[in-house]
Design an enzyme around this catalytic site. Structure first.
Site, PDB file in Angstrom:
ATOM      1  NE  ARG A  58      50.021  31.464   3.698  1.00 51.81           N
ATOM      2  CZ  ARG A  58      50.074  32.758   3.515  1.00 51.81           C
ATOM      3  NH1 ARG A  58      49.225  33.562   4.105  1.00 51.81           N
ATOM      4  NH2 ARG A  58      50.982  33.277   2.715  1.00 51.81           N
ATOM      5  CD  GLU A  64      55.146  35.556   6.583  1.00 54.21           C
ATOM      6  OE1 GLU A  64      54.892  34.715   5.701  1.00 54.21           O
ATOM      7  OE2 GLU A  64      54.425  35.721   7.580  1.00 54.21           O
ATOM      8  CG  ASP A  67      57.547  29.620   1.377  1.00 47.46           C
ATOM      9  OD1 ASP A  67      58.273  30.624   1.173  1.00 47.46           O
ATOM     10  OD2 ASP A  67      56.371  29.536   0.924  1.00 47.46           O
ATOM     11  N   GLY A 182      47.982  39.175   1.707  1.00 44.93           N
ATOM     12  CA  GLY A 182      48.845  38.244   2.422  1.00 44.93           C
ATOM     13  C   GLY A 182      48.097  37.046   2.997  1.00 44.93           C
ATOM     14  CB  SER A 184      47.324  32.567   0.696  1.00 42.81           C
ATOM     15  OG  SER A 184      48.053  31.843  -0.194  1.00 42.81           O
ATOM     16  CG  ASP A 231      50.938  31.015   0.258  1.00 37.52           C
ATOM     17  OD1 ASP A 231      51.454  30.943   1.383  1.00 37.52           O
ATOM     18  OD2 ASP A 231      51.025  32.000  -0.480  1.00 37.52           O
ATOM     19  CB  SER A 280      51.186  43.795  -0.887  1.00 39.59           C
ATOM     20  OG  SER A 280      51.799  42.642  -1.323  1.00 39.59           O
ATOM     21  CE  LYS A 282      52.849  37.687  -2.644  1.00 38.27           C
ATOM     22  NZ  LYS A 282      52.340  36.661  -3.414  1.00 38.27           N
TER      23      LYS A 282
HETATM   24  P1  NG1 Z   1      51.400  35.582   0.128  1.00 39.69           P
HETATM   25  O1  NG1 Z   1      51.869  36.917  -0.213  1.00 39.69           O
HETATM   26  O2  NG1 Z   1      50.670  35.570   1.386  1.00 39.69           O
HETATM   27  O3  NG1 Z   1      50.640  34.966  -0.988  1.00 39.69           O
HETATM   28  C1  NG1 Z   1      53.916  34.714  -0.309  1.00 39.69           C
HETATM   29  C2  NG1 Z   1      54.294  33.394  -0.954  1.00 39.69           C
HETATM   30  C3  NG1 Z   1      54.647  32.310   0.078  1.00 39.69           C
HETATM   31  C4  NG1 Z   1      55.644  32.830   1.093  1.00 39.69           C
HETATM   32  C5  NG1 Z   1      55.173  34.194   1.641  1.00 39.69           C
HETATM   33  C6  NG1 Z   1      56.171  34.840   2.557  1.00 39.69           C
HETATM   34  C7  NG1 Z   1      52.986  33.216  -3.000  1.00 39.69           C
HETATM   35  C8  NG1 Z   1      51.955  32.449  -3.684  1.00 39.69           C
HETATM   36  N1  NG1 Z   1      53.218  32.874  -1.759  1.00 39.69           N
HETATM   37  O4  NG1 Z   1      52.699  34.612   0.358  1.00 39.69           O
HETATM   38  O5  NG1 Z   1      55.122  31.159  -0.576  1.00 39.69           O
HETATM   39  O6  NG1 Z   1      56.932  32.914   0.559  1.00 39.69           O
HETATM   40  O7  NG1 Z   1      54.906  35.127   0.596  1.00 39.69           O
HETATM   41  O8  NG1 Z   1      56.410  34.055   3.665  1.00 39.69           O
HETATM   42  O9  NG1 Z   1      53.599  34.081  -3.577  1.00 39.69           O
HETATM   43 MG    MG Z   2      49.577  35.110  -2.846  1.00 42.11          MG
END
Ligand code: NG1
Ligand code: MG
Length: 538
Positions: A58, A64, A67, A182, A184, A231, A280, A282
């Site tokens: 997505r 941002e 959530d 980013g 997802s 996501d 990135s 995470k």
């Molecule tokens: P990304 O990094 O795009 O997966 C993450 C979080 C979301 C939301 C966004 C920031 C996960 C799975 N998702 O998205 O829930 O908090 O960062 O808006 O970590």
């Molecule tokens: Mg993610």
């Protein structure tokens, strides 16, 4: 609201092989990929898959890092997705049905991703399933395990003697969502893997779409990031050609939002995704980035609430949305309408400004200062805010984080208003004008600035790429997803898409040496696609 976004609607089944062959004519552009996956599965496992589960990535248009504070966001599914071909592999007779699951063999078409083989063990006394996931490393298999674990503990967690044994499963994955960008890919993996295990164990019909979103949210947390539900909701519920306004409090709710359109390509908005090529990771950096922000926003909520005389129990950790509702005296379980929510947010932003010092101003509070501001004792504080999540910081910037969250939540509602008004003005036929695009673009630019300066989740490359995008004619440009790398999303008029992409290529150094194919992988226009359960898009 269209039916497809109803969180209580039953989930349509994952595509079975018969359906795939029935639809082969309409698969067109994607058919090569689906057929290749089926052939490869047969080569590797000696029989055809019985089903293919599909879940898209997505793009978040706006909203941002809000959530997990339980404010609404506005993502759309993209066409890029994860496909998983699956078939049951039966259970081996030697294994004890009460103690272990059937074996899972997970393979990936991309050779960089090693095969994973595992079984889950059932704990004798508690009857809970045990399937360890290493939270310190980013491994694609972790997402498969996370999906499996959730299905086991929800559907195979009973103490009766007549234990049903989960099926063994062979699965083969292929994905077109770039990872760490980013967009997802992680949620798409978790949704597709959860769907795979549900369908093979004949449990799909027992869940609604909303249940599936909740289950996949829980599943994804097991990999180590305490994310919100944006996501998973986008990947499960999205509808073709519409963005999704997803709200989380007091209940999960999804509203399809038609994006503005114009018969003139000059004013027809197109969202272009551009990858900064900074990966990135995470999971690995969660302690100093994502999970730290989760803690900062939660403590900010308590400190703000306390200063505003909102009731908060000592063991509770309410989110900013919950504090806002309590402050406004919204009855428990009542949905605050968009206009009241906007007014409330504007007032709470004002209060946040006037409490700037209490919230640590620009430099933040030390841990000691944080505990003091929370009104809790050191032990209680650790129990409530730090015992369930690992973070690593010397300073906690409550003021900046709260200000970002509240102003970003307001921007989501303003963005939604502009989209709705542009459709209503023309009685169902949107008539976007330059002004519509400018207003949407301004909100996107403000969102980026707030992410960069207040939430500190941008990076130099994302700042450069968004600024290059504005220079190349975008009405607005912002990072999308968690940030610290990954992609940007820019709003461009249809007329300018090609020249915009060309200008990015010239101005963003990492793109310069790329040929057209390479560039198409990292910069592409997108229109909202269908979710895993929205419609069948194959
Ligand atoms: P990304 O990094 O795009 O997966 C993450 C979080 C979301 C939301 C966004 C920031 C996960 C799975 N998702 O998205 O829930 O908090 O960062 O808006 O970590
Ligand atoms: Mg993610």
């Amino acid at each position: 609201m269209s039916n497809g976004t109803d969180a209580h609607a039953p989930i349509p089944t994952v595509t079975s092989l018969d359906e795939i062959y029935d639809n082969v004519e309409t698969i067109s552009a994607q058919s090569g990929r689906w057929n290749n996956l089926i052939d490869e599965f047969e080569k590797r496992f000696g029989r055809k898959p019985t089903h293919i589960a599909r879940a898209p990535g997505r793009v978040n248009l706006i909203g941002e890092h809000i959530d997990y504070a339980l404010f609404g966001v506005l993502p759309a599914a993209i066409e890029r997705d994860i496909l998983i071909a699956v078939a049951p592999s039966g259970t081996s007779d030697s294994a004890d049905a009460t103690k272990s699951s059937g074996p899972i063999q997970a393979q990936n078409l991309d050779e960089r991703f090693q095969p994973h083989e595992f079984t889950a063990e059932r704990h004798d006394e508690t009857s809970e399933w045990h399937l360890p996931i290493d939270k310190t490393k980013l491994a694609w298999g972790s997402y498969v395990k996370a999906g499996y674990f959730g299905v086991l503990n929800r559907f195979f967690h009973h103490t009766s003697k007549e234990l049903e044994r989960p099926q063994g499963v062979d699965l083969l994955v292929t994905g077109s969502v770039p990872s760490g960008a980013g967009l997802s890919s992680s949620a798409a993996m978790v949704v597709a893997s959860t769907l795979s295990f549900l369908v093979i164990n004949d449990k799909l019909h027992e869940l609604t779409k909303g249940n599936l979103v909740e289950l996949t949210m829980e599943n994804e947390k097991r990999v180590g990031v305490n994310s919100g539900g944006m996501d998973q909701a986008a990947s499960v519920i999205s509808m073709t050609n519409e963005a999704l306004h997803v709200t989380f409090h007091p209940n999960l709710h999804a509203e399809a939002i038609a994006l503005p359109k114009s018969s003139s390509p000059d004013f027809n908005p197109v969202f272009v995704i551009a990858n900064s090529l900074v990966v990135s990771d995470k999971v690995v950096s969660a302690k100093t980035q994502y999970n730290l922000r989760v803690v900062e926003t939660l403590v900010a909520a308590r400190v703000l609430g306390r200063s505003l005389h909102v009731q908060i129990g000592p063991e509770e950790k309410p989110t900013l949305k919950e504090i806002l509702d309590r402050w406004l005296n919204v009855q428990h379980g009542t949905v605050l309408g968009p206009d009241d929510l906007k007014d409330g947010l504007i007032r709470l932003i004002r209060e946040t400004e006037s409490l700037k010092d209490t919230l640590g101003a620009d430099d933040g509070l030390t841990l000691e200062g944080l505990i003091h501001a929370s009104g809790l004792g050191p032990r209680e504080f650790r129990d409530v805010y730090l015992s369930w999540i690992e973070v690593d910081a010397t300073h906690f910037k409550l003021y900046k984080r709260a200000k970002h969250v509240l102003s970003e939540a307001l921007r989501v509602l303003q963005f939604r208003d502009i989209c709705i008004a542009s459709t209503q003005a023309a009685e169902g036929e949107s008539n976007a004008s330059a002004d519509t695009l400018e207003r949407l673009g301004t909100l996107m630019n403000e969102s980026h600035l707030s992410c960069a300066e207040l939430f500190e989740c941008s990076c130099p490359e994302l700042d450069e790429l968004t600024s290059v995008a504005r220079g190349a004619g975008a009405y607005g440009s912002r990072l999308t997803g968690a940030g610290w790398g990954g992609c940007t999303v820019s709003l461009v008029s249809e007329t300018n898409v090609d020249s915009f992409i060309q200008k990015l290529k010239e101005a963003y150094t990492p793109y310069r040496a790329m040929d057209d194919d390479q560039l198409r992988e990292v910069v592409f226009a997108t229109k909202p696609g269908g979710g895993a359960c929205g419609e069948l898009v194959i």
